[in-house]
Design a protein around this motif. Structure first.
Motif, mmCIF file in Angstrom:
data_model
loop_
_atom_site.group_PDB
_atom_site.id
_atom_site.type_symbol
_atom_site.label_atom_id
_atom_site.label_comp_id
_atom_site.label_asym_id
_atom_site.label_seq_id
_atom_site.Cartn_x
_atom_site.Cartn_y
_atom_site.Cartn_z
ATOM 1 N N ASN A 664 71.151 92.977 29.829
ATOM 2 C CA ASN A 664 71.796 92.827 28.526
ATOM 3 C C ASN A 664 72.145 94.198 27.963
ATOM 4 O O ASN A 664 71.253 94.990 27.636
ATOM 5 N N PRO A 665 73.426 94.526 27.796
ATOM 6 C CA PRO A 665 73.797 95.878 27.339
ATOM 7 C C PRO A 665 73.220 96.222 25.976
ATOM 8 O O PRO A 665 72.797 97.368 25.741
ATOM 9 N N TYR A 666 73.178 95.260 25.051
ATOM 10 C CA TYR A 666 72.732 95.566 23.697
ATOM 11 C C TYR A 666 71.229 95.847 23.623
ATOM 12 O O TYR A 666 70.758 96.468 22.666
ATOM 13 N N ALA A 667 70.483 95.402 24.633
ATOM 14 C CA ALA A 667 69.053 95.712 24.654
ATOM 15 C C ALA A 667 68.810 97.195 24.912
ATOM 16 O O ALA A 667 67.692 97.698 24.678
ATOM 17 N N LEU A 668 69.822 97.916 25.358
ATOM 18 C CA LEU A 668 69.674 99.336 25.678
ATOM 19 C C LEU A 668 69.986 100.247 24.495
ATOM 20 O O LEU A 668 69.757 101.444 24.568
ATOM 21 N N VAL A 669 70.520 99.697 23.417
ATOM 22 C CA VAL A 669 70.966 100.542 22.304
ATOM 23 C C VAL A 669 69.800 101.334 21.713
ATOM 24 O O VAL A 669 69.898 102.553 21.499
ATOM 25 N N SER A 670 68.690 100.663 21.449
ATOM 26 C CA SER A 670 67.538 101.347 20.839
ATOM 27 C C SER A 670 66.966 102.430 21.746
ATOM 28 O O SER A 670 66.768 103.570 21.299
ATOM 29 N N PRO A 671 66.671 102.147 23.031
ATOM 30 C CA PRO A 671 66.138 103.233 23.873
ATOM 31 C C PRO A 671 67.129 104.375 24.069
ATOM 32 O O PRO A 671 66.725 105.541 24.139
ATOM 33 N N ILE A 672 68.434 104.082 24.134
ATOM 34 C CA ILE A 672 69.430 105.157 24.262
ATOM 35 C C ILE A 672 69.423 106.019 23.016
ATOM 36 O O ILE A 672 69.468 107.261 23.096
ATOM 37 N N THR A 673 69.347 105.397 21.858
ATOM 38 C CA THR A 673 69.320 106.151 20.598
ATOM 39 C C THR A 673 68.094 107.046 20.537
ATOM 40 O O THR A 673 68.178 108.215 20.106
ATOM 41 N N ARG A 674 66.938 106.531 20.972
ATOM 42 C CA ARG A 674 65.709 107.345 20.950
ATOM 43 C C ARG A 674 65.846 108.563 21.869
ATOM 44 O O ARG A 674 65.436 109.665 21.506
ATOM 45 N N ILE A 675 66.425 108.359 23.052
ATOM 46 C CA ILE A 675 66.592 109.465 24.000
ATOM 47 C C ILE A 675 67.456 110.568 23.392
ATOM 48 O O ILE A 675 67.140 111.760 23.488
ATOM 49 N N ILE A 676 68.543 110.173 22.749
ATOM 50 C CA ILE A 676 69.467 111.168 22.188
ATOM 51 C C ILE A 676 68.851 111.845 20.976
ATOM 52 O O ILE A 676 68.944 113.073 20.817
ATOM 53 N N ARG A 677 68.156 111.079 20.125
ATOM 54 C CA ARG A 677 67.555 111.671 18.929
ATOM 55 C C ARG A 677 66.351 112.562 19.293
ATOM 56 O O ARG A 677 66.015 113.470 18.535
ATOM 57 N N ASP A 678 65.703 112.317 20.425
ATOM 58 C CA ASP A 678 64.616 113.195 20.863
ATOM 59 C C ASP A 678 65.140 114.593 21.142
ATOM 60 O O ASP A 678 64.423 115.591 20.954
ATOM 61 N N GLN A 679 66.389 114.668 21.595
ATOM 62 C CA GLN A 679 66.983 115.978 21.890
ATOM 63 C C GLN A 679 67.577 116.622 20.647
ATOM 64 O O GLN A 679 67.569 117.848 20.508
ATOM 65 N N SER A 680 68.123 115.784 19.747
ATOM 66 C CA SER A 680 68.759 116.301 18.532
ATOM 67 C C SER A 680 68.590 115.263 17.430
ATOM 68 O O SER A 680 69.252 114.221 17.448
ATOM 69 N N ALA A 681 67.718 115.580 16.476
ATOM 70 C CA ALA A 681 67.383 114.591 15.445
ATOM 71 C C ALA A 681 68.575 114.239 14.573
ATOM 72 O O ALA A 681 68.641 113.138 14.021
ATOM 73 N N ASP A 682 69.536 115.148 14.428
ATOM 74 C CA ASP A 682 70.691 114.903 13.567
ATOM 75 C C ASP A 682 71.860 114.230 14.300
ATOM 76 O O ASP A 682 72.891 113.966 13.687
#
Length: 831
Positions: A664-682
Motif C-alpha cells: 500500500n503506497p500510502y502506508a509509506l508516507v509516515s516512515p518516509i516523512t520520518r526518514i527525511i525529517r531525521d536528516q532535516s527537521a525543517d
C-alpha cells in the motif's frame, strides 16, 4: 391617498383579480395531482435557472474589489508560432514599455515562484508572487492588517518584506493577528510579514504570500535583470486619464513593433510575437466564462422543456374543461375574462413553482459553487442574495403568461369546436397540433443537452482510457522541495542520495528516485522548453532549432515510474559533476534527430539564447540512453521531445520523490516523512499521492463537467419522454371512437399499436431534426465568440438521436396498447 376614494378603477381591477384568484384556487384544488405535477416541474426549471444565474452573476458579473476596476488592464504577450499563448514578459521588455507607453499611467509586475517557507508553523512549500513596489498601487488593493508593499520595499537594497494573502491567513493561520512583524525564511532569504491583503481574486495565480523582489535571488540576477528572452513576469496596467482600452492597445502594439524591430535576435519570425491588452475582469473570468455560459444555456433548455411539458398538461386540462369554458362563454363571459381566469391559475402555479424552485436553488448553488471553483476562485466566495428572488419572480411571470395564452378559448358567438350538448370530450386538431409541437420542442431541447453530455462523456472516457506510460497504481509521488539554506549544491545532492538510500530499505519499497516534475500536477510549473541541436542537424533557412523539455532526474527514475529504457543505459553514480556530460533522450527526439540511426553515443547540445543567463552549459552531451516517450504535462499523451540530465551534474530546482512499491503506497508516507525529517527537521514533505490519484484529481473538472451536464440531460430526457407519453395517451383517449370504428371494420389491433408508436417516433424524429438544426446554429453562433467551442463528433450526435428515438418508442408503447384494447361497443356508443 386611498384606493377606496381616489382610484376606483384600480380598486375594481384588484377586486376582479382577487375573484379570479379565488376561482383559480378552487379550480386547482379539484385537480391536485395535475397541480402538484405542474408545480414540481416548474420548480425544477425555475430553480435550476435561479441557481445558475446566481453562479454566473457571482463569477462573471460581480464587481472586483480593486479600486476603479474599469481602468485596470492585463497586458499579455503571445508567441503562438511556438505554442506560447501567454509568453509573459522579461524585465527589459517591461522597462521599455514603461518608458514609451503614455496611455498607461502605471505598470505592475507579478512573477510566480515557489519558496520553501520556514517560520510560520510547520515548514511548507508555498506558491508566492514576487512583485515590484508599484504592484499593489496599480492593482488598487488594500490591507486588512498592517500595510502592503510599496516603493519603500523596491530595489535590491530593501529589506525583505512579504504580505500574506487573505485565504492563507484566514484558513491556514486561523486569522492570527500576531503574524504581523514576524520574520520568515523564504529559501535562503529572510523577510518580515508587513501585512495581510484584503479578500480579492488571486490573479494571475493563487498564492500564499506576495513578497518583494529582494526575497528572490533569481530576480536580482543577470538572468532576470538583463535577459530579454527570460520571460517569467506577468504585467498589469492602469489606464491614464482620458485613455481608453482601444487607445492603449493600439499604442502597445505600435511600441511593441518598434521593440521587435530594435531587437530582432529576441523575436524570431516563426514565433510570431504579439502584444494585447484586456480588462482585468475579462482576463480573470476567461477560463470560467465558457463553462458557465454553456451551463446557463443548459439550464435555459431545461426551463424550455419544463414549460413545454407544463403547457401540454395545461392544454389537456383545458380540453377537458371545454364544456365549462363554452358554458361561461355562452353566458356572456368575454374572451378577456376567460383569459384572466387562466392567467390567475398560471400565476398561482408558477408562483408556487418559483417559491419551491428558489428554495431548492439555495443548496443547488452551494453544490454548483464547489463545481465552478475548479474554473474560477471567485466561486469560493459566492453568496446568495436577493437577485435569486428576482430571477425566480421574472421566470414565474414569463412562464405564467406563456401558459395563460397557450390554450384556445371559445367565444359567445362562435363554438370553435367546443361542444355544449353533453359536455363530452372532443380533441380538436388545433389543440392536438399544439401538444405535438410542445412535445417536439421538448425532444429538440433534450437532444441538444444529450448530444452535449455525450460529447463530454466521450472526451472523459478517452482521457481515462489513454495510456500514460507510467505504472500509476504503485508509484507514490511526494513533494520534497530543495532546501538551499546553509547547503552547497553537493550537500543538496548528498541529502537526496541519503534519503533515497534509506527509503529504499523500507519494507515493500522496490525503487526510489528523484525528479523535477510530478506528472500532470506540475504541468507548466516545472521544467521549460529549450532550443537544442544534435550531431548532423542542419536548420533550413528561416527555421529555428526544435525545443525540448528539460528534466533533471536521478538514477532509477525510469524504473521507479515503470518506463522502459529502449536503448543504452540508465544514469549511474559515475554521472557526477566534473565527469563527462551525458543525457538520456525520449524516443520521439531520437527518431526526429537521428532518423533510421542509433542515437546512443551521438551528441546533442543546447542552443537556446537563454543559456547565457542560466547555469546550463551549451557544450555537447553524449546520449547514453533512449527512453520510451512519457508526457508528464498532458492527460492525453502526445509525442514528447524530452532531454533528461543526471541530478549529479545539474543543479536541482524542484525536488520530487517517486517511490515504487508493491505494498500500500500510502502506508509509506509516515516512515518516509520520518526518514527525511531525521536528516532535516525543517524539510517539508507534502502532497503525497499515487500517480493514479493525481491523474484522477487532474481529471476532476472534466468529470464534474460530464456529471453536471449529464444530470441536466437526464432530467431533460425524463421530462421529454413523459411529455411524449402524455401527448399520445391524451391523443388515444380522444380518439376512442375512431379506434373503435377501425376495429369494428376489421383493423388488426397490432396495426393500431404500430400506428400509435409510429406517431411517437415521428414526433421524436421531428424533435431530433429540429434539435440538430438549432444545436448547429447555436454552436456556430457561440463559436464566433468563444474559440473553445467545437462541433461534437458524429458518434455522440448519432448516439443521442438513437437514445431519444428509442425512448420515444418506449414511451409510446403504453398508449399504443391502450388503443388496441379499446372496447368496440363502448367506443361506438361514445360521442
Amino acid at each position: 391617498m386611498t384606493i377606496n376614494h381616489t382610484n376606483p378603477q384600480l380598486r375594481e381591477v384588484l377586486m376582479t383579480f382577487l375573484r379570479d384568484v379565488k376561482f383559480a384556487v378552487r379550480s386547482l384544488a379539484r385537480t391536485k395531482g395535475l397541480t402538484a405535477t405542474v408545480v414540481f416541474t416548474l420548480a425544477l426549471g425555475i430553480g435550476a435557472n435561479a441557481a445558475i444565474f446566481t453562479l454566473v452573476r457571482g463569477v462573471l458579473l460581480r464587481p472586483l474589489v480593486n479600486r476603479d476596476e474599469d481602468r485596470l488592464i492585463y497586458i499579455h504577450q503571445s508567441a503562438r508560432g511556438i505554442g506560447a499563448d501567454n509568453a509573459n514578459f522579461s524585465v527589459p521588455e517591461i522597462q521599455d514599455l514603461r518608458a514609451r507607453v503614455k496611455s498607461i499611467s502605471s505598470f505592475g509586475d507579478f512573477s510566480t515562484i515557489g519558496f520553501t517557507m520556514v517560520g510560520l508553523g510547520e515548514s511548507r512549500e508555498v506558491r508566492a508572487g514576487v512583485v515590484g513596489g508599484s504592484y499593489f498601487e496599480v492593482m488598487g488593493l488594500h490591507p486588512v492588517l498592517g500595510r502592503l508593499l510599496d516603493m519603500r520595499d523596491d530595489g535590491p537594497k530593501a529589506a525583505g518584506a512579504a504580505v500574506l494573502t487573505y485565504r492563507f491567513w484566514s484558513t491556514t493561520l486561523k486569522s492570527d493577528p500576531s503574524v504581523l512583524g514576524k520574520s520568515i525564511r523564504l529559501d535562503t532569504r529572510v523577510a518580515t510579514i508587513v501585512g495581510v491583503l484584503e479578500p480579492s481574486v488571486p490573479y494571475p495565480a493563487e498564492t500564499e504570500i506576495i513578497a518583494n523582489v529582494v526575497t528572490s535571488p533569481h530576480h536580482l540576477s543577470a538572468t532576470m535583470v538583463t535577459g530579454r528572452v527570460h520571460r517569467m513576469t506577468e504585467l498589469f496596467g492602469r489606464l491614464a486619464p482620458g485613455a481608453t482600452l482601444e487607445s492603449a492597445r493600439a499604442e502597445l502594439r505600435a511600441v511593441h513593433g518598434t521593440i521587435i524591430h530594435e531587437h530582432p535576435e529576441a523575436y524570431s519570425a516563426k514565433a510570431d510575437f504579439r502584444i494585447d491588452a484586456v480588462r482585468l475582469r475579462d482576463q480573470i473570468t476567461a477560463r470560467a466564462r465558457t463553462v458557465l455560459l454553456v451551463l446557463l444555456t443548459a439550464s435555459v433548455l431545461v426551463f424550455v422543456i419544463a414549460c413545454s411539458n407544463v403547457a401540454n398538461l395545461i392544454l389537456a386540462r383545458t380540453v377537458r374543461r371545454e364544456g365549462e369554458l363554452a358554458t361561461r362563454a355562452a353566458l356572456g363571459a368575454s374572451t378577456g375574462a376567460l383569459r384572466r381566469t387562466l392567467l390567475a391559475e398560471s400565476l398561482l402555479l408558477c408562483g408556487a413553482g418559483a417559491m419551491l424552485g428558489v428554495l431548492s436553488a439555495r443548496p443547488m448553488v452551494s453544490i454548483l459553487a464547489r463545481y465552478a471553483a475548479r474554473f474560477s476562485v471567485r466561486a469560493l466566495d459566492l453568496t446568495v442574495d436577493s437577485s435569486m428572488l428576482w430571477v425566480g419572480a421574472v421566470l414565474a411571470v414569463v412562464a405564467a403568461v406563456l401558459l395563460a395564452f397557450v390554450p384556445r378559448l371559445p367565444s359567445a358567438d362562435r363554438s370553435q369546436g367546443f361542444g355544449l350538448s353533453n359536455g363530452s370530450l372532443r380533441i380538436t386538431g388545433s389543440t392536438s397540433g399544439r401538444q405535438r409541437a410542445f412535445a417536439v420542442t421538448q425532444i429538440a431541447a433534450s437532444f441538444v443537452l444529450l448530444a452535449g453530455a455525450s460529447m463530454l462523456l466521450k472526451t472523459l472516457l478517452a482521457m481515462q482510457a489513454a495510456q500514460t506510460g507510467f505504472d500509476m497504481r504503485h508509484v507514490l509521488a511526494l513533494n520534497v522541495p530543495v532546501m538551499n539554506y546553509g547547503r552547497t549544491p553537493d550537500q543538496v545532492v548528498g541529502f537526496y542520495k541519503e534519503s533515497i538510500r534509506r527509503i529504499t530499505s523500507l519494507p515493500g519499497v522496490d525503487t526510489v528516485a528523484l525528479g523535477t516534475a510530478v506528472p500532470w500536477r506540475d504541468a507548466g510549473i516545472s521544467g521549460f522548453g529549450l532550443e537544442f541541436s544534435a550531431d548532423g542537424h542542419v536548420r533550413a533557412a528561416g527555421e529555428e532549432d526544435p525545443r525540448a523539455r528539460f528534466r533533471v532526474i536521478s538514477p532509477g527514475f525510469f524504473a521507479a515510474l515503470g518506463v522502459p529504457i529502449i536503448a543504452g543505459r540508465d544514469f549511474n553514480d559515475a554521472d557526477r559533476r566534473g565527469g563527462e556530460q551525458v543525457v538520456i533522450v525520449s524516443q520521439t527526439l531520437a527518431q526526429r534527430m537521428f532518423p533510421n540511426q542509433d542515437a546512443v553515443n551521438r551528441h546533442m547540445m543546447w542552443t537556446d539564447p537563454v543559456l547565457k543567463f542560466v547555469d546550463v552549459s551549451g557544450a555537447p552531451r553524449r546520449i547514453v540512453g533512449v527512453a520510451a516517450d512519457i508526457d508528464d504535462e498532458h492527460v492525453i499523451p502526445s509525442p514528447a521531445l524530452t532531454v533528461y540530465e543526471p541530478f549529479g551534474q545539474e543543479q536541482i530546482w524542484i525536488g520530487r520523490l517517486f517511490v515504487h512499491t508493491h505494498t500500500n503506497p500510502y502506508a509509506l508516507v509516515s516512515p518516509i516523512t520520518r526518514i527525511i525529517r531525521d536528516q532535516s527537521a525543517d524539510q517539508p514533505v507534502e502532497h503525497a499521492a499515487t500517480l493514479e490519484d493525481i491523474r484522477a484529481e487532474v481529471l476532476t473538472p472534466d468529470r464534474l463537467n460530464t456529471l453536471v451536464f449529464g444530470g441536466f440531460a437526464c432530467v431533460a430526457l425524463a421530462i421529454a419522454v413523459i411529455g411524449v407519453a402524455a401527448v399520445l395517451a391524451f391523443s388515444v383517449s380522444g380518439r376512442t371512437r375512431e379506434f373503435g370504428i377501425r376495429l369494428a371494420v376489421g383493423a388488426q389491433p397490432m396495426r393500431l399499436v404500430t400506428r400509435v408508436i409510429a406517431e411517437g417516433a415521428v414526433m421524436a424524429a421531428a424533435g431530433v431534426a429540429a434539435g440538430a438544426a438549432c444545436g448547429y446554429l447555436l454552436m456556430h453562433l457561440a463559436g464566433s465568440y468563444v474559440q473553445e467551442v467545437q462541433m461534437p463528433d458524429t458518434w455522440p450526435v448519432v448516439g443521442s438521436a438513437i437514445v431519444l428515438l428509442i425512448a420515444a418508442v418506449v414511451a409510446s408503447v403504453l398508449p399504443a396498447v391502450r388503443a388496441a384494447r379499446v372496447d368496440v361497443m363502448q367506443a361506438l356508443r361514445s360521442d
